[in-house]
Motif scaffolding. Structure first.
Motif, PDB file in Angstrom:
ATOM      1  N   LEU A  74      11.963  42.196  -8.515  1.00  0.00           N
ATOM      2  CA  LEU A  74      13.212  42.432  -9.460  1.00  0.00           C
ATOM      3  C   LEU A  74      13.030  44.232  -9.171  1.00  0.00           C
ATOM      4  CD1 LEU A  74      15.522  41.884 -10.945  1.00  0.00           C
ATOM      5  CD2 LEU A  74      13.849  42.136 -13.087  1.00  0.00           C
ATOM      6  N   MET A  75      11.955  44.865  -9.305  1.00  0.00           N
ATOM      7  CA  MET A  75      11.887  46.307  -9.137  1.00  0.00           C
ATOM      8  C   MET A  75      12.180  46.687  -7.594  1.00  0.00           C
ATOM      9  SD  MET A  75      10.904  47.605 -11.955  1.00  0.00           S
ATOM     10  CE  MET A  75      10.482  49.049 -11.827  1.00  0.00           C
ATOM     11  N   ASN A  76      12.172  45.791  -6.637  1.00  0.00           N
ATOM     12  CA  ASN A  76      12.475  46.168  -5.230  1.00  0.00           C
ATOM     13  C   ASN A  76      13.426  45.562  -4.942  1.00  0.00           C
ATOM     14  OD1 ASN A  76      10.032  47.662  -4.469  1.00  0.00           O
ATOM     15  ND2 ASN A  76       8.800  45.930  -5.068  1.00  0.00           N
ATOM     16  N   HIS A  77      14.305  44.986  -5.746  1.00  0.00           N
ATOM     17  CA  HIS A  77      15.654  44.233  -5.436  1.00  0.00           C
ATOM     18  C   HIS A  77      16.761  45.341  -4.777  1.00  0.00           C
ATOM     19  CE1 HIS A  77      19.050  41.635  -5.774  1.00  0.00           C
ATOM     20  NE2 HIS A  77      18.553  40.561  -5.891  1.00  0.00           N
ATOM     21  N   ASP A  78      17.440  45.077  -3.508  1.00  0.00           N
ATOM     22  CA  ASP A  78      18.480  45.720  -2.846  1.00  0.00           C
ATOM     23  C   ASP A  78      19.462  46.231  -3.583  1.00  0.00           C
ATOM     24  OD1 ASP A  78      16.730  46.313  -0.828  1.00  0.00           O
ATOM     25  OD2 ASP A  78      17.457  44.710   0.531  1.00  0.00           O
ATOM     26  N   HIS A  79      19.878  45.264  -4.491  1.00  0.00           N
ATOM     27  CA  HIS A  79      21.379  45.327  -5.177  1.00  0.00           C
ATOM     28  C   HIS A  79      21.389  45.627  -6.724  1.00  0.00           C
ATOM     29  CE1 HIS A  79      22.810  44.135  -1.365  1.00  0.00           C
ATOM     30  NE2 HIS A  79      22.332  42.919  -1.210  1.00  0.00           N
ATOM     31  N   TYR A  80      19.964  45.728  -7.291  1.00  0.00           N
ATOM     32  CA  TYR A  80      19.820  45.978  -8.645  1.00  0.00           C
ATOM     33  C   TYR A  80      18.790  47.167  -8.908  1.00  0.00           C
ATOM     34  CZ  TYR A  80      22.533  41.871  -9.790  1.00  0.00           C
ATOM     35  OH  TYR A  80      23.480  41.033  -9.998  1.00  0.00           O
ATOM     36  N   LEU A  81      18.993  47.913  -9.761  1.00  0.00           N
ATOM     37  CA  LEU A  81      18.130  49.358 -10.259  1.00  0.00           C
ATOM     38  C   LEU A  81      17.477  48.702 -11.504  1.00  0.00           C
ATOM     39  CD1 LEU A  81      19.997  52.420  -9.576  1.00  0.00           C
ATOM     40  CD2 LEU A  81      17.535  51.904  -9.122  1.00  0.00           C
ATOM     41  N   THR A 141      14.629  48.709 -14.722  1.00  0.00           N
ATOM     42  CA  THR A 141      13.387  49.790 -15.227  1.00  0.00           C
ATOM     43  C   THR A 141      12.881  48.706 -16.294  1.00  0.00           C
ATOM     44  OG1 THR A 141      12.892  51.617 -16.506  1.00  0.00           O
ATOM     45  CG2 THR A 141      14.997  51.063 -17.195  1.00  0.00           C
ATOM     46  N   ILE A 142      11.702  48.842 -16.660  1.00  0.00           N
ATOM     47  CA  ILE A 142      11.001  47.931 -17.730  1.00  0.00           C
ATOM     48  C   ILE A 142      10.656  48.722 -18.876  1.00  0.00           C
ATOM     49  CG2 ILE A 142       9.095  46.723 -18.047  1.00  0.00           C
ATOM     50  CD1 ILE A 142       9.068  45.626 -15.253  1.00  0.00           C
ATOM     51  N   VAL A 143      10.821  48.366 -20.016  1.00  0.00           N
ATOM     52  CA  VAL A 143      10.500  49.088 -21.187  1.00  0.00           C
ATOM     53  C   VAL A 143       9.718  48.169 -22.236  1.00  0.00           C
ATOM     54  CG1 VAL A 143      11.680  50.262 -23.106  1.00  0.00           C
ATOM     55  CG2 VAL A 143      13.116  49.953 -21.266  1.00  0.00           C
ATOM     56  N   PRO A 144       8.531  48.977 -22.514  1.00  0.00           N
ATOM     57  CA  PRO A 144       7.480  48.388 -23.178  1.00  0.00           C
ATOM     58  C   PRO A 144       7.895  48.121 -24.739  1.00  0.00           C
ATOM     59  CG  PRO A 144       6.840  50.456 -22.577  1.00  0.00           C
ATOM     60  CD  PRO A 144       8.121  50.214 -22.124  1.00  0.00           C
ATOM     61  N   VAL A 145       8.968  47.481 -24.928  1.00  0.00           N
ATOM     62  CA  VAL A 145       9.168  47.208 -26.288  1.00  0.00           C
ATOM     63  C   VAL A 145       9.147  45.667 -26.642  1.00  0.00           C
ATOM     64  CG1 VAL A 145      10.706  49.049 -26.983  1.00  0.00           C
ATOM     65  CG2 VAL A 145      11.938  47.010 -25.922  1.00  0.00           C
ATOM     66  N   GLY A 146       8.979  45.207 -27.814  1.00  0.00           N
ATOM     67  CA  GLY A 146       8.964  43.622 -27.847  1.00  0.00           C
ATOM     68  C   GLY A 146       7.851  43.151 -27.024  1.00  0.00           C
ATOM     69  N   ASP A 147       8.243  42.083 -26.320  1.00  0.00           N
ATOM     70  CA  ASP A 147       7.265  41.547 -25.319  1.00  0.00           C
ATOM     71  C   ASP A 147       7.585  42.149 -23.969  1.00  0.00           C
ATOM     72  OD1 ASP A 147       5.221  39.724 -24.751  1.00  0.00           O
ATOM     73  OD2 ASP A 147       6.689  38.224 -24.361  1.00  0.00           O
ATOM     74  N   GLY A 148       8.246  43.097 -23.826  1.00  0.00           N
ATOM     75  CA  GLY A 148       8.639  43.556 -22.488  1.00  0.00           C
ATOM     76  C   GLY A 148      10.012  43.214 -22.171  1.00  0.00           C
ATOM     77  N   LEU A 149      10.892  44.107 -21.808  1.00  0.00           N
ATOM     78  CA  LEU A 149      12.379  44.116 -21.666  1.00  0.00           C
ATOM     79  C   LEU A 149      12.559  44.991 -20.169  1.00  0.00           C
ATOM     80  CD1 LEU A 149      15.047  43.185 -22.623  1.00  0.00           C
ATOM     81  CD2 LEU A 149      15.593  45.203 -23.555  1.00  0.00           C
ATOM     82  N   ALA A 150      13.071  44.172 -19.212  1.00  0.00           N
ATOM     83  CA  ALA A 150      13.622  44.549 -18.245  1.00  0.00           C
ATOM     84  C   ALA A 150      15.058  44.782 -17.916  1.00  0.00           C
ATOM     85  CB  ALA A 150      13.203  43.608 -16.871  1.00  0.00           C
ATOM     86  N   ILE A 151      15.615  45.944 -17.688  1.00  0.00           N
ATOM     87  CA  ILE A 151      16.827  46.323 -17.697  1.00  0.00           C
ATOM     88  C   ILE A 151      17.473  46.429 -16.109  1.00  0.00           C
ATOM     89  CG2 ILE A 151      18.770  47.962 -18.599  1.00  0.00           C
ATOM     90  CD1 ILE A 151      16.256  48.790 -20.536  1.00  0.00           C
ATOM     91  N   SER A 152      18.300  45.832 -15.656  1.00  0.00           N
ATOM     92  CA  SER A 152      18.390  45.633 -14.191  1.00  0.00           C
ATOM     93  C   SER A 152      20.086  46.006 -14.139  1.00  0.00           C
ATOM     94  CB  SER A 152      18.336  44.472 -13.616  1.00  0.00           C
ATOM     95  OG  SER A 152      17.018  44.139 -13.669  1.00  0.00           O
ATOM     96  N   LYS A 153      20.441  47.061 -13.496  1.00  0.00           N
ATOM     97  CA  LYS A 153      21.921  47.410 -13.149  1.00  0.00           C
ATOM     98  C   LYS A 153      22.193  46.995 -12.090  1.00  0.00           C
ATOM     99  CE  LYS A 153      25.026  51.608 -12.955  1.00  0.00           C
ATOM    100  NZ  LYS A 153      26.050  50.719 -13.474  1.00  0.00           N
ATOM    101  N   LYS A 154      23.313  46.478 -11.941  1.00  0.00           N
ATOM    102  CA  LYS A 154      23.917  46.002 -10.471  1.00  0.00           C
ATOM    103  C   LYS A 154      24.618  47.186  -9.853  1.00  0.00           C
ATOM    104  CE  LYS A 154      27.072  42.697  -8.598  1.00  0.00           C
ATOM    105  NZ  LYS A 154      27.898  41.182  -9.078  1.00  0.00           N
ATOM    106  N   MET A 155      24.037  47.297  -8.565  1.00  0.00           N
ATOM    107  CA  MET A 155      24.628  48.615  -7.847  1.00  0.00           C
ATOM    108  C   MET A 155      26.069  48.094  -7.264  1.00  0.00           C
ATOM    109  SD  MET A 155      21.359  50.072  -6.220  1.00  0.00           S
ATOM    110  CE  MET A 155      20.172  49.180  -6.056  1.00  0.00           C
ATOM    111  N   SER A 156      26.745  49.156  -7.305  1.00  0.00           N
ATOM    112  CA  SER A 156      28.252  48.682  -6.683  1.00  0.00           C
ATOM    113  C   SER A 156      28.034  48.555  -5.173  1.00  0.00           C
ATOM    114  CB  SER A 156      29.244  49.802  -6.918  1.00  0.00           C
ATOM    115  OG  SER A 156      28.559  51.180  -6.833  1.00  0.00           O
ATOM    116  N   GLU A 157      28.884  47.576  -4.570  1.00  0.00           N
ATOM    117  CA  GLU A 157      28.583  47.171  -3.178  1.00  0.00           C
ATOM    118  C   GLU A 157      29.013  48.225  -2.304  1.00  0.00           C
ATOM    119  OE1 GLU A 157      30.256  42.982  -3.974  1.00  0.00           O
ATOM    120  OE2 GLU A 157      28.612  43.649  -5.326  1.00  0.00           O
TER     121      GLU A 157
END
Ligand code: SAH
Ligand code: MG
Length: 213
Positions: free
Chosen positions: A188-195, A197-213
């Motif tokens: 996920l962290m290396n995905h070409d179409h998503y940016l 970030t992982i936030v250490p809250v709760g049990d760990g939350l990844a937030i992925s933003k779709k990049m515009s094409e």
């Protein structure tokens, strides 16, 4: 991952409505892995900022997070999937007796089997992955084609009680799961179409933003 800082933050969080408190007690009594308080508060705040019109949730359990999202975002429609009979029934009961029934649509089945049905309700501005940890990559690949431009994917439990940092894990099953989560995180962290970030809250939350094409 409940350290003193998490406990401190949780001690500041306002009391939830009675219905939610009852669900929290039920979950802790019956080991239903609903989102941890500090985690869901962050997710809800991100969603308030994002203002998605429609959210897809994979993993309803008893309806807790779906109902909290519905409360936080009164204009938002939520489609949520649960495969377990008993939890599905409980979710239906909880949602039906709440004021959020009209906002939430629960689909029963394995998320990997009911794509067509889920697609008919889409597209989605946000996807929240909170189901079988070993299948995160499959959920992501199957459902992100239904994500609108500028959409976000939120993934829960990506730090798995901190086990992702553990060098030796006795149980083979857990070791396996941890391996899959770590693979997912790296992918996920290396995905070409998503940016992401992982936030250490709760049990760990990844937030992925779709990049515009
Ligand atoms: N989001 C909920 C918690 C979900 S717990 C909350 O915070 O309130 C994870 C749930 O996902 C479990 O109830 C489990 O039965 C369900 N689940 C796991 N794998 C699934 C799959 N492949 N399809 C549908 N549901 C799944
Ligand atoms: Mg979770």
């Amino acid at each position: 991952m409940k350290d003193r800082i998490h406990s401190y933050i949780e001690s500041l969080i306002k009391e939830r409505d009675l219905l939610f408190q009852e669900m929290e007690s039920y979950a802790s009594l019956h080991n239903v892995p609903i989102m941890e308080l500090s985690g869901i508060e962050v997710l809800l705040q991100l969603l308030r900022m994002q203002e998605p019109k429609r959210i897809l949730e994979i993993g309803t359990a008893i309806g807790y997070s779906a109902m909290r999202m519905a409360q936080a975002l009164p204009e938002t429609e939520i489609v949520t999937i649960e495969r377990d009979d008993e939890r599905y029934d409980l979710a239906i009961q909880n949602i039906t007796k709440s004021e959020y029934a009209s906002q939430i649509n629960i689909l029963k089945g394995d998320a990997l089997d009911i794509y067509q049905e889920v697609k008919d309700f889409g597209p989605y501005d946000a996807i929240f992955i909170d189901a079988a940890k070993g299948q995160y990559m499959k959920f992501f690949e199957l459902y992100t084609p239904l994500l609108s431009t500028n959409g976000y994917v939120y993934t829960d439990n990506v730090l798995f009680k901190g086990l992702v940092t553990e060098e030796t894990i006795e149980s083979k099953r857990i070791r396996n799961l941890v391996g899959k989560i770590k693979k997912y995180n790296e992918w996920l962290m290396n995905h070409d179409h998503y940016l992401t970030t992982i936030v250490p809250v709760g049990d760990g939350l990844a937030i992925s933003k779709k990049m515009s094409e």
